[in-house]
Design a protein around this motif. Structure first.
Motif, PDB file in Angstrom:
ATOM      1  N   LEU A  38       0.843  -1.194   0.000  1.00  0.00           N
ATOM      2  CA  LEU A  38       0.000   0.000   0.000  1.00  0.00           C
ATOM      3  C   LEU A  38       0.879   1.246   0.000  1.00  0.00           C
ATOM      4  O   LEU A  38       1.784   1.398   0.820  1.00  0.00           O
ATOM      5  N   ALA A  39       0.615   2.135  -0.929  1.00  0.00           N
ATOM      6  CA  ALA A  39       1.362   3.386  -0.994  1.00  0.00           C
ATOM      7  C   ALA A  39       0.524   4.407  -1.744  1.00  0.00           C
ATOM      8  O   ALA A  39      -0.397   4.064  -2.504  1.00  0.00           O
ATOM      9  N   LYS A  40       0.864   5.680  -1.533  1.00  0.00           N
ATOM     10  CA  LYS A  40       0.199   6.741  -2.284  1.00  0.00           C
ATOM     11  C   LYS A  40       0.851   6.860  -3.653  1.00  0.00           C
ATOM     12  O   LYS A  40       2.051   7.068  -3.760  1.00  0.00           O
ATOM     13  N   ILE A 102       8.135   6.426  -6.719  1.00  0.00           N
ATOM     14  CA  ILE A 102       7.444   7.226  -5.711  1.00  0.00           C
ATOM     15  C   ILE A 102       8.462   8.146  -5.045  1.00  0.00           C
ATOM     16  O   ILE A 102       9.472   7.685  -4.515  1.00  0.00           O
ATOM     17  N   SER A 103       8.219   9.439  -5.101  1.00  0.00           N
ATOM     18  CA  SER A 103       9.073  10.408  -4.421  1.00  0.00           C
ATOM     19  C   SER A 103       8.521  10.664  -3.025  1.00  0.00           C
ATOM     20  O   SER A 103       7.307  10.639  -2.804  1.00  0.00           O
ATOM     21  N   SER A 104       9.422  10.922  -2.082  1.00  0.00           N
ATOM     22  CA  SER A 104       8.987  11.142  -0.704  1.00  0.00           C
ATOM     23  C   SER A 104       9.955  12.074   0.010  1.00  0.00           C
ATOM     24  O   SER A 104      11.044  12.366  -0.485  1.00  0.00           O
ATOM     25  N   ALA A 105       9.548  12.532   1.173  1.00  0.00           N
ATOM     26  CA  ALA A 105      10.366  13.389   2.039  1.00  0.00           C
ATOM     27  C   ALA A 105      10.753  14.690   1.341  1.00  0.00           C
ATOM     28  O   ALA A 105      11.929  14.955   1.077  1.00  0.00           O
ATOM     29  N   TYR A 112      12.028  16.445  -3.654  1.00  0.00           N
ATOM     30  CA  TYR A 112      11.980  15.344  -2.715  1.00  0.00           C
ATOM     31  C   TYR A 112      13.375  14.742  -2.592  1.00  0.00           C
ATOM     32  O   TYR A 112      14.119  14.666  -3.566  1.00  0.00           O
ATOM     33  N   ILE A 113      13.723  14.286  -1.402  1.00  0.00           N
ATOM     34  CA  ILE A 113      15.070  13.769  -1.188  1.00  0.00           C
ATOM     35  C   ILE A 113      15.121  12.243  -1.267  1.00  0.00           C
ATOM     36  O   ILE A 113      16.213  11.676  -1.300  1.00  0.00           O
ATOM     37  N   SER A 114      13.984  11.569  -1.313  1.00  0.00           N
ATOM     38  CA  SER A 114      13.962  10.107  -1.352  1.00  0.00           C
ATOM     39  C   SER A 114      13.160   9.614  -2.545  1.00  0.00           C
ATOM     40  O   SER A 114      12.236  10.289  -3.016  1.00  0.00           O
ATOM     41  N   ARG A 115      13.520   8.428  -2.994  1.00  0.00           N
ATOM     42  CA  ARG A 115      12.807   7.831  -4.124  1.00  0.00           C
ATOM     43  C   ARG A 115      12.683   6.324  -3.894  1.00  0.00           C
ATOM     44  O   ARG A 115      13.588   5.698  -3.346  1.00  0.00           O
TER      45      ARG A 115
END
Length: 290
Positions: A38-40, A102-105, A112-115
């Motif tokens: 599950l993820a956005k 998915i990019s995050s943070a 975004y700094i995370s992928r």
């Protein structure tokens, strides 16, 4: 429709008791597949959807091992126990819907700094790689000239931020002669290669002493404070390292020139540091009253 993610896990373990029960060894190797994670999922805003929905988007593999060792001994009024715990987990995205990422943070108002994407650890650090500082204008001019030759465009710059001597030089990862968003790449993983802990218990007559320490090795962390507090960012320069900023050609330093600009604030491996540590988390000395 959306459903709960499922997990399949395989474990192989070994338990040993040796030396008249003084030494206990426990070893466990595991494979854990998480399906329908599950993820956005990012949705183009032109669809009219303003909030990214949760979807079942992929499969994650966690594999690793854990080892526990405990040794106990007693001699008269003195008794002790020493325990060690070691563990390692490798995290990898096995598949993600339609090869997307998915990019995050998101940091500040920037990128975004995370992928998260296929074949990489979950939420790895994604950004530019640094290659020292520009020492003089001639170095910058030579790179600009090369970029124009490769592109055939006389108005192209090696870096569209138009660097000055003392600024951070970024690596051209895709080899097109220019620094663009396409040069962002893997610059670190937040997942440790090893986690460990030690537990020591000592007893002598009515006294007892317990010491517990823990640590991790091989993980990276994002140093947001460096972005705010070190010179070259044009804000507060509160870190002691700020005194070592670049002043003139030949200065050996990784701290860029002082200046109020966003050039040196772009997310890069400059802000990704080794997160390994060991700490004594708890020390307790006791005495049992008769």
């Amino acid at each position: 429709g959306v459903k709960w993610e499922s997990t399949n896990q395989t474990n192989v373990g070994l338990d040993l008791t040796m030396l008249n029960s003084k030494l206990n060894i426990n070893f466990d190797y595991f494979l854990r597949f998480t399906n329908d994670m599950l993820a956005k999922a990012p949705v183009p805003k032109l669809t009219g959807i303003q909030v990214d929905p949760f979807v079942n988007i992929g499969q994650v593999l966690n594999k690793g091992w854990e080892l526990n060792l405990t040794y106990r001994e007693r001699s008269g009024d003195f008794k002790y126990e020493v325990g060690f715990n070691l563990g390692s987990v490798k995290n990898n995205i096995e598949s993600l819907a339609k090869g997307t990422f998915i990019s995050s943070a998101q940091f500040r108002a920037g990128d975004y700094i995370s992928r998260t994407e296929d074949g990489k650890p979950m939420a790895y650090f994604y950004g530019l790689k640094t290659d020292g500082l520009y020492q003089n204008q001639a170095e910058i001019d030579a790179l600009n000239e090369k970029a124009r030759e490769l592109s055939g465009n006389p108005k192209v710059f090696y870096d569209n931020k138009r660097a000055q001597p003392g600024d951070i030089k970024m690596k051209d990862i895709d080899g097109d002669g220019r620094i663009t968003v396409a040069d962002r790449t893997f610059i670190g993983s937040p997942h440790p290669d090893l986690t460990y802990a030690v537990n020591i218990k000592l007893e002598y007559k009515n006294f007892d002493l317990a010491i517990f320490g823990q640590g991790v090795y091989g993980n990276d962390i994002f140093m947001a404070t460096l972005n705010y507090l070190q010179s070259g960012n044009g804000y507060w320069n509160l870190l002691n390292s700020s005194k070592n900023y670049w002043k003139q050609e030949g200065d050996i330093t990784d701290v860029p020139r002082i200046g109020l600009q966003d050039y040196n604030m772009r997310f890069s491996d400059r802000y990704v540091k080794d997160g390994s540590f060991f700490r004594i988390k708890n020390i307790m000395l006791g005495y049992n009253l008769p």
